[in-house]
Design an enzyme around this catalytic site. Structure first.
Site, short mmCIF file in Angstrom:
data_model
loop_
_atom_site.label_atom_id
_atom_site.label_comp_id
_atom_site.label_asym_id
_atom_site.label_seq_id
_atom_site.Cartn_x
_atom_site.Cartn_y
_atom_site.Cartn_z
N SER A 8 69.65 39.24 40.01
CA SER A 8 69.33 37.83 39.88
C SER A 8 70.57 37.09 39.40
O SER A 8 71.10 37.38 38.33
CB SER A 8 68.21 37.64 38.86
N HIS A 33 69.12 37.87 44.54
CA HIS A 33 67.91 37.18 44.06
C HIS A 33 68.32 35.83 43.50
O HIS A 33 69.15 35.73 42.59
CB HIS A 33 67.21 38.04 43.01
N ASP A 35 67.11 32.38 41.86
CA ASP A 35 66.01 31.78 41.09
C ASP A 35 66.10 30.26 41.06
O ASP A 35 67.05 29.69 40.53
CB ASP A 35 66.05 32.30 39.65
N MET A 37 64.45 26.83 39.74
CA MET A 37 63.55 26.30 38.70
C MET A 37 63.67 24.79 38.61
O MET A 37 64.76 24.24 38.83
CB MET A 37 63.93 26.92 37.35
N HIS A 67 63.54 32.78 45.14
CA HIS A 67 62.33 32.80 44.33
C HIS A 67 62.10 31.39 43.80
O HIS A 67 62.79 30.92 42.90
CB HIS A 67 62.53 33.82 43.17
N MET A 69 60.41 28.69 41.74
CA MET A 69 59.56 28.41 40.57
C MET A 69 59.53 26.89 40.45
O MET A 69 60.06 26.30 39.50
CB MET A 69 60.17 29.07 39.33
N MET A 138 55.78 39.39 38.68
CA MET A 138 56.59 39.04 37.52
C MET A 138 56.22 39.97 36.37
O MET A 138 55.04 40.13 36.04
CB MET A 138 56.32 37.60 37.07
N ASP A 176 60.13 41.70 38.99
CA ASP A 176 61.13 40.76 38.47
C ASP A 176 60.89 40.51 36.99
O ASP A 176 59.87 39.95 36.60
CB ASP A 176 61.00 39.44 39.27
#
Ligand code: DX5
Ligand code: ZN
Length: 221
Positions: A8, A33, A35, A37, A67, A69, A138, A176
């Protein structure tokens, strides 16, 4: 299905992101990966399609595992597809129409996935197994790197492994949060085949040493 290690980049040095990604891939990582957000769905704010595109322009050819979020989800999917995302996964709580969002991801040429928080029930899988390429469990609550692995994720992995095997579909099972050299063996034994590891990799001086140790541990599972 081959085991994939997915560092990540949340824990990478963002001022040197291209170099960091090159180094971790050279050290033996399989996928990146990524992320995303939004300070709304989770209490943190990170990176978007521009950074994904920048990594592609930098020359990264490995799969990029986005990913999300964020909430809502649908508006940004075409942007990430255009920016070079390979996988796009999202949380069921963040989409009004889960089936539509999954379909939209595939329609844009990406692999689709659903992400389950530690307390999110698995029933969201009930009617969409044929539209999913990746299930991400998760093992921490989303928002931050460097948290501890929540042990109940192991039982959940076993449940999902069974569902995937019984479905006959070609679906990856990703984990994750809090994945380290010292727990990756039991995580693999519980059924995961794709392993996100942020602080375990980027927190260390020698990425290859960590990835080699992870593979050695997985071989014992
Ligand atoms: C957390 C992110 C993770 C995070 C994992 O919300 O989804 O991908 O970067 O970091 P570690 O491996 O440090 O727990
Ligand atoms: Zn993640």
């Amino acid at each position: 299905m081959a085991d994939l290690i997915a560092p990540s980049i949340l824990s990478a040095d963002f001022a040197r992101l291209g170099e960091e990604v090159d180094n971790v891939l050279k050290a033996g990582a399989d996928i990146v990966h990524f992320d995303v957000m939004d300070n709304h769905f989770v209490p943190n704010l990170t990176i978007g399609p521009l950074v994904c595109e920048a990594l592609r322009k930098h020359g990264v050819t490995a799969p990029i595992d986005v990913h999300l979020m964020i909430e809502p989800v649908d508006r940004i999917i075409p942007d990430f597809a255009k920016a070079g995302a390979s996988y796009i996964t999202f949380h069921p709580e963040a989409s009004r129409h889960i089936d539509r969002t999954l379909q939209m991801i595939r329609d844009h040429g990406c692999k689709s996935g659903l992400v389950f928080n530690p307390a999110t029930p698995l029933h969201h899988l009930d009617h969409v197994m044929d539209k999913i390429d990746m299930i991400l469990l998760m093992s921490v609550n989303p928002g931050f790197g460097g948290q501890s692995f929540i042990p109940s994720a192991l039982d959940k992995l076993r449940l999902v492994r069974k569902r995937i095997d019984e479905s006959g579909f070609d679906i990856r099972l990703e984990i994750d949060g809090g994945v380290k050299v010292d727990n990756i063996r039991e995580i693999k034994a519980a059924g995961a085949d794709t392993f996100v590891a942020g602080s375990a990799n980027f927190g260390q001086p020698d990425y290859k040493a960590v990835i080699d140790q992870m593979r050695a541990e997985m071989a014992k599972a």
